[in-house]
Design an enzyme around this catalytic site. Structure first.
Site, PDB file in Angstrom:
ATOM      1  N   HIS A  37       0.841  -1.200   0.000  1.00 12.15           N
ATOM      2  CA  HIS A  37       0.000   0.000   0.000  1.00 12.15           C
ATOM      3  C   HIS A  37       0.876   1.250   0.000  1.00 12.15           C
ATOM      4  O   HIS A  37       0.598   2.220  -0.706  1.00 12.15           O
ATOM      5  CB  HIS A  37      -0.895   0.039   1.254  1.00 12.15           C
ATOM      6  CG  HIS A  37      -1.898  -1.055   1.316  1.00 12.15           C
ATOM      7  ND1 HIS A  37      -1.792  -2.120   2.185  1.00 12.15           N
ATOM      8  CD2 HIS A  37      -3.038  -1.257   0.615  1.00 12.15           C
ATOM      9  CE1 HIS A  37      -2.827  -2.918   2.028  1.00 12.15           C
ATOM     10  NE2 HIS A  37      -3.588  -2.433   1.076  1.00 12.15           N
ATOM     11  N   ARG A 189      -3.815 -10.374   3.727  1.00 15.24           N
ATOM     12  CA  ARG A 189      -4.169 -11.723   4.176  1.00 15.24           C
ATOM     13  C   ARG A 189      -2.965 -12.501   4.702  1.00 15.24           C
ATOM     14  O   ARG A 189      -3.141 -13.511   5.391  1.00 15.24           O
ATOM     15  CB  ARG A 189      -4.783 -12.519   3.027  1.00 15.24           C
ATOM     16  CG  ARG A 189      -6.149 -12.028   2.676  1.00 15.24           C
ATOM     17  CD  ARG A 189      -6.560 -12.555   1.335  1.00 15.24           C
ATOM     18  NE  ARG A 189      -7.694 -11.802   0.838  1.00 15.24           N
ATOM     19  CZ  ARG A 189      -8.923 -12.267   0.753  1.00 15.24           C
ATOM     20  NH1 ARG A 189      -9.178 -13.496   1.079  1.00 15.24           N
ATOM     21  NH2 ARG A 189      -9.900 -11.510   0.320  1.00 15.24           N
TER      22      ARG A 189
END
Ligand code: PAF
Length: 282
Positions: A37, A189
């Protein structure tokens, strides 16, 4: 870094900055932020005066309720990470009613067939949910540029199509997948993997590298069966799909045409964690 917890705070800020002529870059997220990100914000900081992030776990893009419940929620740590990155000026943390004022349901989209296979086929309704939240966020944030990771390559293609179909005045930029040293693609995840699973999961990247070597050397069907064999003989992993698709249409190919570009796409369950990855083939 400014923190906006509802739509009207965000809108006032965006209007103020647009009046000052600032060029705005934006990357939406569902939180559980990692360096993948941050690479979106690093790219945005180079090309814009103002960089805005959003964190919203979008319920309508989860076709599996257990996945939604288990999705990591780490807002305070995320805010710190954004602040420490030095790239982000403001973060928007909408409530569900800011995004879905009429109730939490997706709009229905047709993305010219880009949504028909892979994630679209495996996760019914997923891209309607993604389209709904991304369209709404783009309308609220009004960025000049918006940044999405290539790890979700199909999502990136669909967001580009969405912007075209809806005539939204924003340029969509794709940013290469960030990987751990082992090659495992960075993903929110990954935090759900045990250390042993995380180590074993590097086989996904290693397999994609093998596919790159086999590309245009052996047939598509031979590549498909070699990849299937790899995961059939790897304990603790179940391959959901592997596919070589045309990079533009995202349709699975059964033959390599000379004038087309291709990409390999894979989804593997490591234990009960669903990991996705892809690689450009050349
Ligand atoms: O890629 C994601 O994290 C999500 O799909 C997105 C684009 C933030 C929409 O919820």
């Amino acid at each position: 870094m400014e923190i906006f917890r509802n739509r009207s705070q965000l809108t006032a800020y965006v209007e103020r900055n647009r009046e000052m002529g600032k060029v705005v870059g934006f990357a939406p997220t569902m939180g559980a932020l990692h360096d993948g990100h941050i690479s979106l914000y690093a790219a945005a900081a180079e090309e814009n005066d103002l960089v805005i992030s959003s964190i919203f776990v979008n319920p309508t893009q989860f076709n599996n309720n257990e996945d939604l419940i288990k999705y990591p929620r780490t807002v305070e740590a995320d805010i710190k990470k954004l602040e420490n990155s030095g790239f982000v000026h403001a973060v928007y943390l909408p409530e569900a009613e800011d995004i879905y004022p009429g109730g939490v349901v997706s709009k229905h989209y047709s993305f010219d067939g880009l949504e028909d296979q892979m994630e679209g086929a495996s996760r019914p309704g997923h891209f309607d949910g993604v389209g709904t939240v991304v369209e709404e966020l783009l309308r609220q944030v009004q960025p000049d540029n918006a940044y999405f990771g290539e790890k979700d390559f199909q999502q990136l293609a669909i967001v580009k199509k969405l912007v075209k179909l809806k005539n939204l005045p924003v340029t969509i930029k794709g940013i290469p997948t960030q990987r751990h040293e082992s090659g495992l693609a960075m993903s929110s995840r990954n935090t759900r993997l045990t250390e042993a699973q995380r180590d074993a999961a590097k086989i996904i990247y290693e397999t994609l590298l093998k596919v790159k070597d086999w590309f245009r050397v052996v047939s598509v069907s031979e590549i498909n069966s070699r990849v299937t064999d790899i995961f059939n003989s790897t304990p603790g992993m179940v391959m959901e799909y592997f596919m070589i698709a045309d990079e533009e249409t995202l349709r699975e190919t059964d033959f390599f045409y000379r004038d087309r570009s291709y990409r390999a796409f894979i989804v593997v369950f490591v234990g009960n964690v669903r990991l996705i990855d892809n690689m450009h083939l050349d």
